[in-house]
Scaffold this motif. Structure first.
Motif, PDB file in Angstrom:
ATOM      1  N   GLN A 121       0.847  -1.188   0.000  1.00  0.00           N
ATOM      2  CA  GLN A 121       0.000   0.000   0.000  1.00  0.00           C
ATOM      3  C   GLN A 121       0.882   1.237   0.000  1.00  0.00           C
ATOM      4  OE1 GLN A 121      -2.639  -0.499   3.365  1.00  0.00           O
ATOM      5  NE2 GLN A 121      -4.260  -1.185   2.000  1.00  0.00           N
ATOM      6  N   SER A 122       0.493   2.215  -0.812  1.00  0.00           N
ATOM      7  CA  SER A 122       1.295   3.419  -0.958  1.00  0.00           C
ATOM      8  C   SER A 122       0.403   4.547  -1.477  1.00  0.00           C
ATOM      9  CB  SER A 122       2.437   3.143  -1.941  1.00  0.00           C
ATOM     10  OG  SER A 122       3.316   4.232  -2.008  1.00  0.00           O
TER      11      SER A 122
ATOM     12  N   ASN B  39      -1.496  12.343  -4.069  1.00  0.00           N
ATOM     13  CA  ASN B  39      -1.821  11.552  -2.874  1.00  0.00           C
ATOM     14  C   ASN B  39      -2.908  10.517  -3.112  1.00  0.00           C
ATOM     15  OD1 ASN B  39       0.045  12.981  -1.203  1.00  0.00           O
ATOM     16  ND2 ASN B  39      -1.402  14.669  -1.166  1.00  0.00           N
ATOM     17  N   VAL B  40      -2.853   9.857  -4.256  1.00  0.00           N
ATOM     18  CA  VAL B  40      -3.849   8.840  -4.598  1.00  0.00           C
ATOM     19  C   VAL B  40      -3.441   7.513  -3.957  1.00  0.00           C
ATOM     20  CG1 VAL B  40      -5.008   7.631  -6.471  1.00  0.00           C
ATOM     21  CG2 VAL B  40      -4.257   9.996  -6.801  1.00  0.00           C
ATOM     22  N   PRO B  41      -4.320   6.907  -3.151  1.00  0.00           N
ATOM     23  CA  PRO B  41      -3.982   5.613  -2.559  1.00  0.00           C
ATOM     24  C   PRO B  41      -3.874   4.539  -3.644  1.00  0.00           C
ATOM     25  CG  PRO B  41      -6.204   6.282  -1.925  1.00  0.00           C
ATOM     26  CD  PRO B  41      -5.637   7.388  -2.737  1.00  0.00           C
TER      27      PRO B  41
ATOM     28  N   TYR C 126      -1.678   0.482  -4.685  1.00  0.00           N
ATOM     29  CA  TYR C 126      -0.719  -0.573  -4.376  1.00  0.00           C
ATOM     30  C   TYR C 126       0.421  -0.375  -5.352  1.00  0.00           C
ATOM     31  CZ  TYR C 126      -4.098  -2.897  -1.407  1.00  0.00           C
ATOM     32  OH  TYR C 126      -4.975  -3.188  -0.399  1.00  0.00           O
ATOM     33  N   LYS C 127       1.658  -0.348  -4.842  1.00  0.00           N
ATOM     34  CA  LYS C 127       2.827  -0.105  -5.685  1.00  0.00           C
ATOM     35  C   LYS C 127       3.782  -1.278  -5.572  1.00  0.00           C
ATOM     36  CE  LYS C 127       4.269   4.092  -6.057  1.00  0.00           C
ATOM     37  NZ  LYS C 127       4.869   5.408  -5.869  1.00  0.00           N
ATOM     38  N   CYS C 128       4.315  -1.711  -6.718  1.00  0.00           N
ATOM     39  CA  CYS C 128       5.249  -2.821  -6.768  1.00  0.00           C
ATOM     40  C   CYS C 128       6.576  -2.415  -6.130  1.00  0.00           C
ATOM     41  CB  CYS C 128       5.472  -3.276  -8.202  1.00  0.00           C
ATOM     42  SG  CYS C 128       6.653  -4.632  -8.340  1.00  0.00           S
ATOM     43  N   THR C 129       7.112  -3.280  -5.287  1.00  0.00           N
ATOM     44  CA  THR C 129       8.380  -2.992  -4.620  1.00  0.00           C
ATOM     45  C   THR C 129       9.567  -3.124  -5.568  1.00  0.00           C
ATOM     46  OG1 THR C 129       8.537  -5.292  -3.899  1.00  0.00           O
ATOM     47  CG2 THR C 129       7.546  -3.725  -2.353  1.00  0.00           C
ATOM     48  N   GLU C 130       9.373  -3.765  -6.705  1.00  0.00           N
ATOM     49  CA  GLU C 130      10.465  -3.992  -7.652  1.00  0.00           C
ATOM     50  C   GLU C 130      10.400  -3.043  -8.850  1.00  0.00           C
ATOM     51  OE1 GLU C 130      13.973  -5.567  -8.722  1.00  0.00           O
ATOM     52  OE2 GLU C 130      12.892  -6.133  -6.923  1.00  0.00           O
TER      53      GLU C 130
ATOM     54  N   THR D 148      -7.511   0.259  -6.641  1.00  0.00           N
ATOM     55  CA  THR D 148      -8.711  -0.525  -6.357  1.00  0.00           C
ATOM     56  C   THR D 148      -9.883   0.086  -7.122  1.00  0.00           C
ATOM     57  OG1 THR D 148      -9.242   0.805  -4.410  1.00  0.00           O
ATOM     58  CG2 THR D 148      -7.893  -1.194  -4.047  1.00  0.00           C
ATOM     59  N   GLY D 149     -10.974  -0.649  -7.222  1.00  0.00           N
ATOM     60  CA  GLY D 149     -12.147  -0.191  -7.953  1.00  0.00           C
ATOM     61  C   GLY D 149     -12.725   1.100  -7.416  1.00  0.00           C
ATOM     62  N   ASP D 150     -12.792   1.231  -6.083  1.00  0.00           N
ATOM     63  CA  ASP D 150     -13.366   2.456  -5.515  1.00  0.00           C
ATOM     64  C   ASP D 150     -12.478   3.664  -5.787  1.00  0.00           C
ATOM     65  OD1 ASP D 150     -11.519   1.301  -3.679  1.00  0.00           O
ATOM     66  OD2 ASP D 150     -12.379   2.451  -2.025  1.00  0.00           O
ATOM     67  N   VAL D 151     -11.159   3.485  -5.767  1.00  0.00           N
ATOM     68  CA  VAL D 151     -10.253   4.587  -6.073  1.00  0.00           C
ATOM     69  C   VAL D 151     -10.386   4.974  -7.548  1.00  0.00           C
ATOM     70  CG1 VAL D 151      -7.821   5.260  -6.268  1.00  0.00           C
ATOM     71  CG2 VAL D 151      -8.629   4.104  -4.208  1.00  0.00           C
ATOM     72  N   LEU D 152     -10.489   3.994  -8.430  1.00  0.00           N
ATOM     73  CA  LEU D 152     -10.690   4.286  -9.851  1.00  0.00           C
ATOM     74  C   LEU D 152     -11.961   5.093 -10.080  1.00  0.00           C
ATOM     75  CD1 LEU D 152      -9.658   1.014 -11.714  1.00  0.00           C
ATOM     76  CD2 LEU D 152      -8.638   3.277 -11.940  1.00  0.00           C
TER      77      LEU D 152
END
Length: 75
Positions: free
Chosen positions: A12-13, A30-32, A34-38, A45-49
């Protein structure tokens, strides 16, 4: 959650979403996400979209060339 691109872990980021529409540049900070660590790929997520789309449409109504929105303050 695993990244669709490289299969690494996603955490989460927050990110900045930049969209160009009809000659307008819309920046939403500042949009919530999930960000790849690599590879740093971003997944919303759907609600954020849904909220992003609502904010983009509102920004288009203002008819300015550049709009900067802070997601935390309006979503």
């Amino acid at each position: 959650m695993k990244c669709l691109s490289c299969k690494s872990d996603m955490v989460q980021s927050f990110t900045t979403d930049v969209t160009e529409r009809n000659g307008m540049l819309i920046i939403i900070k500042n949009v919530p996400c999930y960000k790849c660590t690599e590879c740093n790929d971003v997944f919303y997520t759907g609600d954020v979209l849904a909220q992003l789309e609502r904010l983009r449409k509102k920004a288009e109504e203002v008819l300015t060339e550049l709009t900067v929105i802070d997601f935390d303050k309006v979503a």
